[in-house]
Design an enzyme around this catalytic site. Structure first.
Site, PDB file in Angstrom:
ATOM      1  NE  ARG A  35      -4.394  -1.457   1.686  1.00  0.00           N
ATOM      2  CZ  ARG A  35      -5.346  -1.738   2.550  1.00  0.00           C
ATOM      3  NH1 ARG A  35      -5.157  -1.540   3.836  1.00  0.00           N
ATOM      4  NH2 ARG A  35      -6.493  -2.207   2.135  1.00  0.00           N
ATOM      5  CE  LYS A 211     -18.527 -18.332   7.654  1.00  0.00           C
ATOM      6  NZ  LYS A 211     -18.736 -17.512   8.845  1.00  0.00           N
ATOM      7  N   GLY A 367      -8.236  -8.562  -1.311  1.00  0.00           N
ATOM      8  CA  GLY A 367      -8.289  -9.562  -0.250  1.00  0.00           C
ATOM      9  C   GLY A 367      -7.340 -10.732  -0.430  1.00  0.00           C
ATOM     10  N   GLY A 390     -12.354  -4.604   1.647  1.00  0.00           N
ATOM     11  CA  GLY A 390     -13.773  -4.253   1.728  1.00  0.00           C
ATOM     12  C   GLY A 390     -14.208  -3.317   0.609  1.00  0.00           C
TER      13      GLY A 390
HETATM   14  C1  3PG Z   1      -8.579  -1.995   4.886  1.00  0.00           C
HETATM   15  O1  3PG Z   1      -7.541  -2.486   5.360  1.00  0.00           O
HETATM   16  O2  3PG Z   1      -9.452  -2.696   4.344  1.00  0.00           O
HETATM   17  C2  3PG Z   1      -8.719  -0.507   4.846  1.00  0.00           C
HETATM   18  O3  3PG Z   1      -7.530   0.121   5.220  1.00  0.00           O
HETATM   19  C3  3PG Z   1      -9.880  -0.057   5.680  1.00  0.00           C
HETATM   20  O4  3PG Z   1      -9.673  -0.374   7.009  1.00  0.00           O
HETATM   21  P1  3PG Z   1     -10.921  -0.529   8.022  1.00  0.00           P
HETATM   22  O5  3PG Z   1     -11.635  -1.776   7.619  1.00  0.00           O
HETATM   23  O6  3PG Z   1     -10.329  -0.572   9.387  1.00  0.00           O
HETATM   24  O7  3PG Z   1     -11.804   0.690   7.809  1.00  0.00           O
END
Ligand code: 3PG
Length: 410
Positions: A35, A211, A367, A390
């Site tokens: 990142r 899942k 992910g 996410g």
């Molecule tokens: C992540 O790692 O998915 C992002 O940096 C967002 O982090 P968070 O889910 O703690 O908001």
């Protein structure tokens, strides 16, 4: 969203929200700097164009000021990648920060402290706020205003946090003009939104993970767009069960059996070719040293659980991918953290790398599948690897991301 390359930057104080939420070990060493590296092109562009860069990020989920969530361990790596000495502020708002901003030379970079040390950062998005909030649920914008007051220009490059309507990802865009997307944000949107909504066809999606429940939104959304859908990972056993097959002690979400049937029907009605693995690697326990064997998908004995896709499935999936022009992948094919059950996932990673080499657009949508591609050293072979977890998932589900909406509205 606005275009960073068109922005007037010379001498301007630019607030850059990046997602520098990198994993740290117990000694505060960065264990994966992806990142940070992904944020560099935008910061370098700002530096080269004479901007004074005010860099902001969150790290982890601290409750108030927590030293172990300080951004200080990121400074050496950032400095090295940028080729300058990055200055670290002890806070992210207040008089000391204002002084440090005033002292920034053109091309200088000031890293603010973890923006989540202030609860007001997240207060911009209360738990019950489901993306499109009602007027009365909007929060006190004072913290966003304080962040905004530091700068002349706002650049949001934090794609990984774009699904959060936080002060620094969403609020600030209302108070600083221009507010534009950084290069990473733009690239993520080009691939995960652009290439997926308007793909070169045939378009295939590979969805895995343990899942069904966490991937329903993605599967439903992709069924509207793809020609071929390949399913792998633990979720397949819910689909097998729905088809009346013997699944042994494999993971099954009993409350999702009906849904699995609906998804089959939906795929059929859309003319999507939905493929499930034909064979699976089964194990006698969930452990790296389990006994394992390959069986047809319909013949999992009692007491055994499926932990990977088998060699026939790898062959069928590879053949199905051969004729495609765009492929998106989200979620591993098996328990790839255990070498014995990583074969299917690694084979898919290799197949996508091969297809990339033939001009196919290959997108790794965040992910665990990103971790899998990195584990086999094929990350630089793909057209795009998302830095979002996410955020990628929500975008692929077709949900608008608050961080992007705020830029659109700006
Ligand atoms: C992540 O790692 O998915 C992002 O940096 C967002 O982090 P968070 O889910 O703690 O908001």
């Amino acid at each position: 969203v606005g275009d960073l390359s068109a922005a007037d930057l010379k001498g301007k104080k630019v607030f850059v929200r990046a997602d520098l939420n990198v994993p740290l070990d117990d000694n505060q060493n960065i264990t994966d700097d992806t990142r940070i590296r992904a944020a560099i092109p935008t910061i370098k562009h700002l530096m080269q164009n004479g901007a004074k860069v005010i860099l902001s990020s969150h790290l982890g989920r601290p409750k108030g000021v927590t030293p172990k969530f300080s951004l200080a361990p990121l400074v050496p790596r950032l400095s090295e990648l940028l080729g300058i000495e990055v200055v670290k502020a002890e806070d992210c708002i207040g008089p000391e920060v204002e002084k440090a901003v005033a002292a920034l030379p053109e091309g200088g970079v000031l890293l603010l402290e973890n923006v989540r040390f202030y609860k007001e950062e997240e207060k911009n998005e209360p738990e019950f706020n489901v993306r499109f909030y009602k007027e009365e649920e909007k929060n006190d914008p004072e913290f966003a205003k304080k962040l905004a007051s530091l700068a002349d220009v706002y650049v949001n490059d934090a794609f990984g946090t774009a699904h959060r309507a936080h002060a620094s990802t969403e609020g600030v865009a209302k108070f600083v003009k221009p507010a534009v997307a950084g290069f990473l944000m733009q690239k993520e949107l080009d691939y995960l939104d652009g290439a997926v909504s308007n793909p070169k066809k045939p378009f295939a999606a590979i969805v895995g993970g343990s899942k069904v429940s966490s991937k329903i939104g993605v599967i439903e959304s992709l069924l509207e767009k793809v020609d071929v859908l390949l399913l792998g990972g633990g979720m397949i056993f819910t689909f097998y069960k729905a088809q009346g097959k013997a699944v042994g002690s494999s993971l099954v979400e009993v409350d999702k059996l009906e849904l699995a049937t609906t998804l089959f029907e939906k795929a059929k009605s859309k003319g999507v070719s939905l493929l499930l693995p034909t064979d699976v690697v089964i194990a006698d326990k969930f452990a790296a040293d389990a006994n394992s064997k390959v069986v047809p998908a319909s013949e999992i004995p009692d007491g055994w659980m499926g932990l990977d896709i088998g060699p026939d499935s790898i062959k069928t999936f590879s053949e199905a991918l051969d004729t495609t022009k765009t492929v998106i992948w989200n979620g591993p094919m098996g328990v790839f953290e255990m070498d014995k059950f990583a074969v299917g996932t690694e084979a898919i990673a290799k197949k996508l790398a091969e297809l990339s080499g033939k001009g196919v657009t290959t997108i790794i949508g965040g992910g665990d599948s990103v971790a899998a591609v990195e584990k086999v050293g094929l990350a630089d072979k793909m057209s795009h690897i998302s830095t979002g977890g996410g955020a990628s998932l929500e975008l692929l589900e077709g949900k608008p991301l608050p961080g992007v909406l705020a830029l659109d509205e700006a």
